[in-house]
Scaffold this motif. Structure first.
Motif, mmCIF file in Angstrom:
data_model
loop_
_atom_site.group_PDB
_atom_site.id
_atom_site.type_symbol
_atom_site.label_atom_id
_atom_site.label_comp_id
_atom_site.label_asym_id
_atom_site.label_seq_id
_atom_site.Cartn_x
_atom_site.Cartn_y
_atom_site.Cartn_z
ATOM 1 N N ALA A 54 21.251 44.244 37.569
ATOM 2 C CA ALA A 54 19.868 44.559 37.753
ATOM 3 C C ALA A 54 19.240 43.339 38.389
ATOM 4 C CB ALA A 54 19.475 45.231 36.537
ATOM 5 N N MET A 55 19.361 42.230 37.468
ATOM 6 C CA MET A 55 18.600 41.114 37.627
ATOM 7 C C MET A 55 19.309 40.519 39.167
ATOM 8 S SD MET A 55 16.088 39.024 36.824
ATOM 9 C CE MET A 55 15.773 39.082 34.994
ATOM 10 N N THR A 56 20.352 40.553 39.364
ATOM 11 C CA THR A 56 20.925 39.902 40.635
ATOM 12 C C THR A 56 20.167 40.886 41.780
ATOM 13 O OG1 THR A 56 22.759 39.501 39.250
ATOM 14 C CG2 THR A 56 23.066 39.590 41.636
ATOM 15 N N GLU A 57 20.357 41.888 41.617
ATOM 16 C CA GLU A 57 19.755 42.714 42.679
ATOM 17 C C GLU A 57 18.192 42.459 43.041
ATOM 18 O OE1 GLU A 57 20.310 46.960 42.276
ATOM 19 O OE2 GLU A 57 19.100 47.276 43.939
ATOM 20 N N ALA A 58 17.730 42.192 42.012
ATOM 21 C CA ALA A 58 15.943 42.150 41.998
ATOM 22 C C ALA A 58 15.919 40.888 42.640
ATOM 23 C CB ALA A 58 15.567 42.147 40.496
ATOM 24 N N LEU A 59 16.659 39.622 42.144
ATOM 25 C CA LEU A 59 16.540 38.310 42.689
ATOM 26 C C LEU A 59 16.840 38.265 44.013
ATOM 27 C CD1 LEU A 59 17.669 36.347 39.651
ATOM 28 C CD2 LEU A 59 15.419 36.372 40.478
ATOM 29 N N SER A 60 17.650 39.106 44.515
ATOM 30 C CA SER A 60 18.111 38.948 46.008
ATOM 31 C C SER A 60 17.257 39.661 46.762
ATOM 32 C CB SER A 60 19.498 40.145 46.296
ATOM 33 O OG SER A 60 20.557 39.553 45.608
ATOM 34 N N ALA A 72 12.725 31.068 43.436
ATOM 35 C CA ALA A 72 13.670 31.984 43.386
ATOM 36 C C ALA A 72 14.973 31.519 43.312
ATOM 37 C CB ALA A 72 13.416 32.869 44.610
ATOM 38 N N GLN A 73 15.321 30.542 43.979
ATOM 39 C CA GLN A 73 16.848 29.966 43.655
ATOM 40 C C GLN A 73 16.993 29.575 42.426
ATOM 41 O OE1 GLN A 73 18.835 29.820 46.415
ATOM 42 N NE2 GLN A 73 20.257 29.104 44.994
ATOM 43 N N ARG A 74 16.077 29.027 41.794
ATOM 44 C CA ARG A 74 16.469 28.328 40.365
ATOM 45 C C ARG A 74 16.419 29.500 39.495
ATOM 46 N NH1 ARG A 74 11.607 24.269 38.775
ATOM 47 N NH2 ARG A 74 13.032 24.320 36.837
ATOM 48 N N LEU A 75 15.961 30.515 39.595
ATOM 49 C CA LEU A 75 16.059 32.032 38.908
ATOM 50 C C LEU A 75 17.600 32.325 39.174
ATOM 51 C CD1 LEU A 75 12.519 33.882 39.124
ATOM 52 C CD2 LEU A 75 13.706 32.711 37.060
ATOM 53 N N TRP A 76 17.728 32.575 40.580
ATOM 54 C CA TRP A 76 19.106 33.122 40.908
ATOM 55 C C TRP A 76 20.430 32.202 40.186
ATOM 56 C CZ3 TRP A 76 21.237 36.750 43.516
ATOM 57 C CH2 TRP A 76 22.599 36.634 43.949
ATOM 58 N N ASN A 77 20.166 30.883 40.276
ATOM 59 C CA ASN A 77 21.207 30.189 39.585
ATOM 60 C C ASN A 77 21.124 30.000 37.824
ATOM 61 O OD1 ASN A 77 21.547 28.899 42.009
ATOM 62 N ND2 ASN A 77 20.614 27.059 41.608
ATOM 63 N N ARG A 78 19.878 30.562 37.274
ATOM 64 C CA ARG A 78 19.925 30.592 36.083
ATOM 65 C C ARG A 78 20.604 32.050 35.658
ATOM 66 N NH1 ARG A 78 16.269 28.564 32.130
ATOM 67 N NH2 ARG A 78 16.340 26.887 33.341
ATOM 68 N N ASN A 79 20.300 33.018 36.665
ATOM 69 C CA ASN A 79 21.158 34.307 36.401
ATOM 70 C C ASN A 79 22.445 34.210 36.617
ATOM 71 O OD1 ASN A 79 20.955 37.360 36.036
ATOM 72 N ND2 ASN A 79 21.698 37.296 38.069
ATOM 73 N N GLN A 80 23.101 33.312 37.374
ATOM 74 C CA GLN A 80 24.427 33.152 37.422
ATOM 75 C C GLN A 80 25.311 32.885 36.363
ATOM 76 O OE1 GLN A 80 25.916 34.253 40.435
ATOM 77 N NE2 GLN A 80 23.742 34.980 40.610
ATOM 78 N N ASP A 81 24.571 32.030 35.491
ATOM 79 C CA ASP A 81 25.102 31.763 33.986
ATOM 80 C C ASP A 81 25.583 32.903 33.456
ATOM 81 O OD1 ASP A 81 24.371 29.127 34.843
ATOM 82 O OD2 ASP A 81 22.911 28.922 33.580
ATOM 83 N N ASP A 82 24.741 33.815 33.256
ATOM 84 C CA ASP A 82 25.158 35.031 32.463
ATOM 85 C C ASP A 82 24.725 36.220 33.426
ATOM 86 O OD1 ASP A 82 25.557 37.026 30.505
ATOM 87 O OD2 ASP A 82 23.976 36.422 29.370
ATOM 88 N N PRO A 83 25.574 36.512 34.347
ATOM 89 C CA PRO A 83 24.939 37.394 35.379
ATOM 90 C C PRO A 83 24.595 38.844 34.913
ATOM 91 C CG PRO A 83 26.940 36.382 36.022
ATOM 92 C CD PRO A 83 26.877 36.254 34.478
#
Lengths: 770, 126
Positions: A424-430, A410-421
């Motif tokens: 909706a994905m941010t909320e789901a990952l949270s 989950a942390q890795r997905l979060w970091n990956r999402n931060q490259d191109d936020p």
């Protein structure tokens, strides 16, 4: 039927029983006439015997049976137990423990040995009053036996139901079916005695009628009705022993008073084998009888309907599921065998009124329930629901590892999402991270175990060690209900045992010495467990003579372990480090368990491996306290991440004092000047065998480097790093069987890009790099 | 070098390898693979072979409870039925005892490793 699947369960349950027995026997030594404890021990031995018999572990069954006989003698004669008897009982527990080891290792079939034979002989001698003490142990002629609280288990007392059954000898396994009938009858009340012995029946041996003596609230006709539904019974006779008039109101299954000898039982009765399972007895309230007899009348437990007569609702045929029932006793938590009593409703007059056997006496009505008397109640085979299950610990480890992996992903997905936020994905990952954190917390919680699982058997260890050394000591435990992760608990077993043996061998003085100093002859060792934020602090303190610092320092010098100046400095300021010097002992002669110079250093190493610290305080004449500071749960570690030679490492935050930029001081070995004094500098790069170039190491005026001030076993020091990355709560993963052999690595975690990060034991690091 | 493919679980590219402090020189490092931390063994170094190219792939070995992968420069799979025994084992190899025979398949000659002994040797050397 394949019993092997119950093997692990048997081992686990029997281990628990043995531990409890040991603990209680040690208690009995100080309170030898505590009937309650004697009863509990008897029950545990009885249960051990039963389970062992069911599993077919004959040597265990036979020894438990013999120990049960011995316990029963004390239970019935109501005489205190002598230490010698307790010694024999404890030896029996130990022998069964060895057999359990064989069962666990599948060294089957179990074999008896000379030690077991000797033990049987000693028990026999005790039973015959030949070994010691004896008048109380000597068998009494029938009729002259000091009055027990209740009639002999198989001797029918007034109100008892006597059932004589002839099995249909043409059916397969009539003996075994008789044994199962015994189990069934236990649902109808308290079976006080069976002839022949149920264990004999269990082996399929039967050569005549079976006779049961039991206490039951059911009418004779109801019992007859119940038995009529049973297959394979050729003939059944049920009768109830007459009740004295004043006692007729009392249900027959209530507990009998302990005050007065019962009426003389018929002495021609054959001695029946005790076979009841009385921990499912309903609690009864004892009141003096109206006649003023010291024999008390008994009022019914909780609710007269609880065990009141009623139509029989179920009686099923014997089949393999009956075997499952027998074994099922081993699988279930102690739970009422009957369903909880439903609230009575006028609209449902025929509702089943099951009997809670562990009813509270406070709720006991004075009069039998009218409805019950009318036969509205029924016996039900309650759903055997439990509120807990046993789970293999390696499964728990697996669940924790898996949830830890999910957190990392989950942390890795979060970091990956931060490259191109993506919002909706941010909320789901949270949300995913929150849920996974909660799941991980749950996985950690189910591994938490009270420290008492360890300390429970320590009074026995203290008792044994004290007896061997001719000292007197008691163990006081405080706060051992604190919950720790099971990995910590397992890791603490050996260190705590060693600390206790040290306290007895080195700390507690001989009784006469203590009295000369004005102390009680019995030394006290106090084991205290307290929670301080995320840490658990365990202290083992004795009220002995304390450490002779001068003698210890002198010994260290004599043994060539330290220079005199260093030894004296450590003795004054850092006793823990001095005591943990490998090979150092203040004893002139080693004892059996301590004084050989191996131990406290190993204890410290084990504590360090658990991510903890060991410190020692001692005061001459007042005693010594060893303090262990441990993480409460090792699953998540608070780490300081630092970088050296392009690789990130984790340092346990418990070892970190501060991070700063330092200016190197001149000279070698490398040091820095700090507010707390001059501190030695070690390079983290040395971990990978690549220290800085000497030229680079040469300090230049004004140059600084990042460093971490750490707690070491030999005081504070600075760890020079290339970069301080920051703090992190990291999910620890096990190193695996290969890497865990490398000293100095505590574990590994995975960073957000999926790269492993080693967690380094800084104390070990300093030792390794010198 | 070659060994029986039945010992192989997976072949992986080396990625995000962390070096292992205080490990023997033939331990390349560790790598995360689906939540498992694999210990990477440089097979050439372990066998003390001279001039072996840098490893690029990890061969995940099927070994109970031991997350172990052998790192090599290149992997090829050959049919055992095509292999014929050739000549003598190269006795000059320092770890020659770990080699059972020299084999040849069309276009490829190799030494056949006793992989069980290799793995035992690795575990014993930690």
């Amino acid at each position: 039927m394949d019993l092997t699947r119950y093997r692990q369960l048997y081992v686990s349950e029997t281990h628990e029983n043995l531990e409890k027995i040991s603990q209680l026997l040690v208690e009995l030594e100080s309170r030898p006439d505590d009937r309650r404890v004697i009863d509990i021990v008897f029950r545990l031995v009885h249960s051990t015997k039963g389970m062992s018999g069911t599993m077919g572990y004959t040597p265990v069954f036979e020894l438990a049976h013999h120990l049960e006989d011995l316990m029963d003698r004390f239970r019935r004669l109501q005489v205190p137990m002598s230490p010698a008897v307790i010694d024999v009982l404890l030896a029996g527990v130990d022998r069964i423990g060895l057999w359990l080891g064989d069962v666990e290792a599948e060294r089957l079939p179990l074999r008896t040995d000379q030690a077991a034979t000797t033990l049987h002989r000693r028990i026999e001698e005790l039973l015959e009053g030949r070994l010691e003490d004896p008048p109380t142990l000597a068998p009494h002629p029938r009729g002259t036996t000091p009055s027990p609280a209740v009639p002999g288990p198989g001797v029918p007392a007034p109100g008892d139901v006597v059932i004589t059954v002839e099995m249909d000898m043409k059916c397969p396994d009539p003996g075994l079916r008789g044994y199962l009938l015994h189990k069934k009858l236990m649902d109808l009340g308290r079976v006080r005695g069976v002839v022949p012995d149920p264990q004999v029946l269990r082996q399929g041996i039967i050569d005549g009628p079976i006779r049961f003596v039991m206490q039951s609230a059911l009418d004779v006709s109801q019992i007859e009705g119940y038995l009529s539904l049973m297959p394979d019974l050729a003939r059944v006779q049920v009768r109830r022993e007459d009740l004295p008039r004043t006692e007729r109101a009392a249900p027959a299954d209530a507990r009998v008073s302990v005050a007065e000898p019962p009426p003389e039982a018929a002495t021609d009765e054959p001695e029946l084998v005790f076979s009841d399972d009385f921990d499912v007895l309903p609690a009864g309230r004892v009141e003096p009888s109206p006649s003023g007899d010291r024999a008390a009348a008994v009022v019914p437990a909780l609710d007269a309907g609880a065990s009141a007569p009623g139509p029989i609702q179920s009686a099923h045929e014997f089949n393999e599921f009956d075997f499952e029932d027998v074994l099922g006793d081993m699988e279930r938590e102690p739970a009422p065998l009957h369903a909880p009593p439903p609230r009575r409703s006028p609209a449902a007059p025929t509702a089943a009124r099951p009997a809670p056997r562990n009813a509270k006496t406070a709720e006991t009505p004075d009069e039998p329930d009218e409805g019950a008397a009318m036969g509205e109640a029924a016996i039900v085979h309650a759903p055997r629901m439990t509120r807990s299950v046993r789970v293999r610990t390696d499964w728990l480890d697996g669940v924790l590892n898996r949830t830890g992996d999910l957190l990392i992903i989950a942390q890795r997905l979060w970091n990956r999402n931060q490259d191109d936020p993506n919002p909706a994905m941010t909320e789901a990952l949270s949300e995913l991270s929150r849920q996974l954190s909660a799941l991980h917390q749950d996985a950690l919680s189910v591994r938490m175990t009270p420290l008492s699982v360890l300390t429970g058997r320590m009074p026995r260890a203290v008792r044994d060690m004290a007896r061997r050394t001719g000292k007197r000591a008691q163990l006081v435990t405080q706060g051992d209900d604190q919950q720790l992760d099971r990995a910590i608990i397992e890791g603490l077993d050996a260190p705590l045992t060693h600390l206790l043996s040290n306290a007895i061998e080195h700390g507690i003085e001989a009784p006469e010495s203590r009295e000369r100093c004005g102390k009680r002859p019995v030394g006290t060792i106090t084991l205290t467990c307290t929670r301080v934020r995320d840490e658990i602090v365990i202290e083992v303190a004795d009220d002995g003579g304390g450490v002779d610092r001068a003698k210890l320092a002198e010994r260290a010098v004599e043994m060539g372990l330290l220079t005199r100046a260093r030894a004296e400095a450590l003795a004054a300021r850092d006793l823990g480090r001095l005591l943990c010097l490998p090979g150092l002992t203040s004893r002139d002669e080693p004892g059996e368990h301590a004084g050989r110079g191996v131990g406290l250093d190993a204890v410290r190493e084990m504590v360090n491996t658990l991510g903890g610290l060991l410190t020692v305080q001692s005061e001459a004449g007042r005693g010594t306290t060893v303090r262990l500071s441990l993480p409460r749960a090792p699953g998540i570690s608070k780490l300081l991440l630092v970088e050296a030679d392009a690789q990130v490492f984790g340092l346990p935050l418990a070892r970190v004092i501060n991070t700063e930029m330092f200016e190197p001081a001149a000279g070698t070995p490398p040091t820095v000047d700090h507010a707390s004094g001059r501190l030695r500098v070690h390079e983290l790069r040395a971990l990978l065998g690549r220290p800085l170039d000497p030229e680079q190491e040469e300090p230049t005026p004004g140059s600084t480097f990042p460093g971490v001030i750490c707690h070491g076993d030999d005081g504070s020091f600075v760890l020079r790093v290339d970069r301080v990355v920051g703090q992190q709560d990291a999910v620890m993963k096990p190193l695996g069987p290969l890497l865990e052999r490398i000293d100095g690595l505590l574990g590994v975690t995975i960073d957000p890009v999926g790269k492993p990060v080693f967690i380094v034991d800084v104390a070990c690091f300093v030792m390794r790099v010198g | 070098m070659g060994f029986d493919v039945s010992h192989v679980t997976e072949v992986l590219p080396l990625n995000a390898v962390a070096r292992v402090p205080w490990a023997p020189c033939w331990v390349s490092g560790v790598m995360n693979h689906q939540g498992r931390v694999l210990t990477l063994i440089d097979l050439g170094r372990f066998l003390e072979l001279a001039d072996t190219p840098a490893p690029t792939v990890a061969i995940l070995i099927d070994r109970a409870d031991v997350n172990l992968a052998l790192c090599v420069a290149e992997v090829a799979i050959v049919e055992a039925r095509d292999a014929v025994r050739i000549g003598q084992i190269k006795q000059f190899l320092p770890q020659a005892a770990l080699i059972t025979e020299a084999l040849s398949t069309p276009g490829l000659e190799f030494q056949h490793l006793d992989i069980e002994r290799v793995l035992d040797g690795i575990e014993g050397a930690f």
